[in-house]
Scaffold this motif. Structure first.
Motif, PDB file in Angstrom:
ATOM      1  N   TYR A   1      -4.249  -0.671  -1.911  1.00  0.00           N
ATOM      2  CA  TYR A   1      -4.123  -0.054   0.032  1.00  0.00           C
ATOM      3  C   TYR A   1      -3.978  -1.078   0.972  1.00  0.00           C
ATOM      4  O   TYR A   1      -4.194  -2.502   0.280  1.00  0.00           O
TER       5      TYR A   1
ATOM      6  N   ILE B   1       0.617   2.104   1.053  1.00  0.00           N
ATOM      7  CA  ILE B   1      -0.301   3.074  -0.100  1.00  0.00           C
ATOM      8  C   ILE B   1       0.613   2.766  -1.141  1.00  0.00           C
ATOM      9  O   ILE B   1       1.960   3.681  -0.284  1.00  0.00           O
TER      10      ILE B   1
ATOM     11  N   ARG C   1      -4.363  -2.881   4.673  1.00  0.00           N
ATOM     12  CA  ARG C   1      -3.793  -2.768   6.202  1.00  0.00           C
ATOM     13  C   ARG C   1      -4.255  -3.637   6.837  1.00  0.00           C
ATOM     14  O   ARG C   1      -4.875  -4.492   6.975  1.00  0.00           O
TER      15      ARG C   1
ATOM     16  N   SER D   1       5.605   4.580  -2.917  1.00  0.00           N
ATOM     17  CA  SER D   1       4.690   3.581  -2.046  1.00  0.00           C
ATOM     18  C   SER D   1       5.632   4.257  -0.346  1.00  0.00           C
ATOM     19  O   SER D   1       6.542   4.674  -0.601  1.00  0.00           O
TER      20      SER D   1
ATOM     21  N   THR E   1      -1.171   0.270   8.029  1.00  0.00           N
ATOM     22  CA  THR E   1      -0.973   1.252   6.679  1.00  0.00           C
ATOM     23  C   THR E   1      -0.229   1.044   5.512  1.00  0.00           C
ATOM     24  O   THR E   1       1.091   2.136   5.671  1.00  0.00           O
TER      25      THR E   1
ATOM     26  N   TYR F   1      -5.128   8.204   1.030  1.00  0.00           N
ATOM     27  CA  TYR F   1      -5.846   7.808   2.131  1.00  0.00           C
ATOM     28  C   TYR F   1      -7.438   8.840   2.562  1.00  0.00           C
ATOM     29  O   TYR F   1      -8.195   7.662   2.437  1.00  0.00           O
TER      30      TYR F   1
END
Length: 548
Positions: free
Chosen positions: A169, A535, A171, A543, A533, A440
């Motif tokens: 993850y 992932i 951000r 992804s 964001t 998420y």
């Protein structure tokens, strides 16, 4: 000095081709803060040391555990260094010296602070204002929110990274990030054949394809070939260039008919005409300003210039004024043409036409920034010409004016607030129950578990079954709080409990490379970073990015 420069160029040859000397200089002048030297953190560190990051400060209040030895490359290296003898250390130093001190100059500028980020936030939140970028790794949700607020106010980019089992993850939290050199993929050439400028028209008029010798005819640049036949086409079609597929095919046929024929009536081999036919779409690319650049020109920052306005917006305003006045609605000519089949004299003459037009605007823009007499009243009243903007900056900005980008992320506080939560985005993504969006939601749920129990689910093997039911309650409370009418399969709850908040090195390594890449984008202001964001699903090797 010359030898040092040569060594530097050799050391960083590949990356200098990507982001140039000015990009490398930005990296070397950067000071990055890494919070928590976990497996993911050390992978990020490694991937920023290699390209030559200037300075690094590591903040970590954790003590080394047995688990760290299994997945943290830095700790493994330290143990090896402790074990090996002094003699071998001396040999290694000699080897390093013989290889021009490859990365030692970076390692010397790494500082360590054995303290938790939370204590720093309590005692000295301004500590984080000094950095070019702060990278937070494996941070609890509460720490992320506190630090995110501090950095948001200070205008310091914040990159949150996390490896949780087989999930990665990231951000990005940045109020505004400007990009001059976005390096777009498959960027079309800026030829202006649909709106030829006077110097180009004059140059094209010097060619007479019908009266040329065979050699000259077959070595005429394809841009000129297209331009000559485009004149004929426009004269017969109310000055309109070919637009749809049918018209372009007819235009290609018109060029084919211009190929010289031999004595038997068969077409000669003229590669320049083949190039012209092949590049019709490129040549007829309409000259217009993209919506992204138009948004920049119409933005409040570009309109309301003050003494505190950043260099990017000053130059954007200058280019906008040019477009509205001298440019007749068009951006400055980029000044480059593609390689093509042509003799050297013809190619260089054509290239010089584009370079000349490009240099004219550079001079105009440069004058605009340095001479008060050439600045409009709004500039001269508010501030003196900015000394921080060099002529090279102006040239670079003008050359890339068509590809300017501004990335604006939402703050973490906005993302986590019930009032500004992107409910519709999450609901639409959850139409597929195995969308990365479910990962998420699960990360948010395990953070909620941590807030309640001061540990992550599955950390203690003997409590996995009990943690499964507790984590499921956390998932349901999260969905209820944000009024999300979506389904999270029990399989994901079980899987996240089995992870036990582990940080596998394979996932950490992948995420470390990706995070370092985004860090370089932020530091050099080249290439467009993700918003906001990211992932990574290591189970499915997929992804995606979300704007949350």
């Amino acid at each position: 000095m010359a030898d040092q420069k040569t060594n530097k160029e050799q050391r960083y040859d590949r990356q200098l081709r990507l982001w140039g000397d000015h990009g490398q200089e930005a990296l070397e002048n950067a000071h990055t803060c890494l919070l928590n030297a976990t497996a993911t953190g050390t992978e990020i560190l490694k991937n920023l040391i290699l390209p030559g990051i200037g300075a690094f400060t590591i903040v970590d209040g954790h003590r080394v555990t047995g688990e760290d030895v299994g997945n943290n490359i830095i700790i493994i290296i330290i143990i090896i260094i402790i074990i090996i003898s002094v003699v071998i250390i001396i040999i290694i130093i000699i080897i390093i010296e013989c290889t021009d001190l490859l990365y030692i100059h970076v390692i010397l500028f790494i500082s360590f602070l054995f303290q938790s980020p939370d204590k720093l936030l309590d005692n000295d939140p301004e500590f984080f204002h000094r950095f070019s970028l702060v990278i937070g790794v494996q941070l609890p949700e509460s720490t992320c929110l506190r630090l995110g607020s501090v950095l948001w106010s200070a205008g310091v980019p914040f990159l949150v990274c996390r490896t949780y089992g087989l999930v990665g993850y990231m951000r990005l939290v940045v109020k505004e990030h400007t990009v001059v050199e976005s390096h777009p993929d498959n960027a079309l050439e800026d030829l202006r054949l649909d709106q030829p400028f006077t110097e180009l028209k004059n140059h094209i008029s010097t060619y007479d394809l019908d009266s040329m010798e065979k050699k000259d005819h077959s070595h005429t640049p394809w841009i000129v070939v297209v331009a000559k036949y485009l004149e004929n086409w426009c004269n017969e079609h109310d000055l309109q260039v070919p637009k749809n597929y049918k018209e372009k095919e007819a235009f290609r046929q018109l060029i084919r008919e211009g190929i010289r024929k031999n004595e038997s009536g068969a077409p000669e081999e003229e590669e320049n005409f083949d190039e012209a036919i092949k590049n019709v779409n490129t040549a007829l690319n309409p000259t217009k300003i993209s919506s992204a650049v138009d948004d920049i020109f119409n933005s409040e920052q570009c309109e309301n210039i003050t003494s505190q306005t950043a260099a990017f917006w000053l130059m954007a305003r200058g280019v906008r004024d040019f477009v509205q006045n001298e440019g007749n609605g068009s951006l400055p000519v980029r000044g480059t043409i593609p390689d093509m089949i042509a003799d050297s004299d013809k190619f260089i003459s054509l290239q010089n036409v584009y370079v000349y037009i490009h240099s004219i605007f550079n001079y105009s823009a440069s004058t605009m920034n340095y001479s008060i007499s050439s600045i409009s009243s709004i500039y001269s009243v508010l501030f003196s010409p900015p000394e921080s903007i060099s002529e090279q900056d102006v040239k670079l900005f003008c050359k890339n004016a068509a590809f300017l980008r501004v990335v604006r992320c939402r703050s973490l506080a906005e993302e986590y607030s019930v009032d500004s939560f992107h409910k519709d985005t999450i609901t639409s993504c959850m139409d597929s129950p195995d969308s990365e969006m479910v990962l998420y939601l699960m990360l948010r749920a395990v953070d909620r578990f941590y807030q309640q129990h001061s540990r992550y689910p599955g950390v203690y093997n003997y409590q996995v079954e009990e943690d499964i039911s507790t984590l499921k309650l956390c998932v349901n409370s999260l969905l209820q709080e944000y009024s999300l009418n979506v389904n999270v399969k029990d399989d994901y709850v079980h899987e996240f409990c089995r992870y036990g908040a582990a940080e596998p090195h394979t996932v950490a390594s992948f995420l470390g490379g990706a995070a370092a890449q985004e860090a370089i984008k932020l530091i050099t202001h080249q290439f467009v970073p993700f918003n906001n964001t990211f992932i990574y699903n290591a189970m499915a090797q997929t992804s995606t990015t979300f704007q949350l």
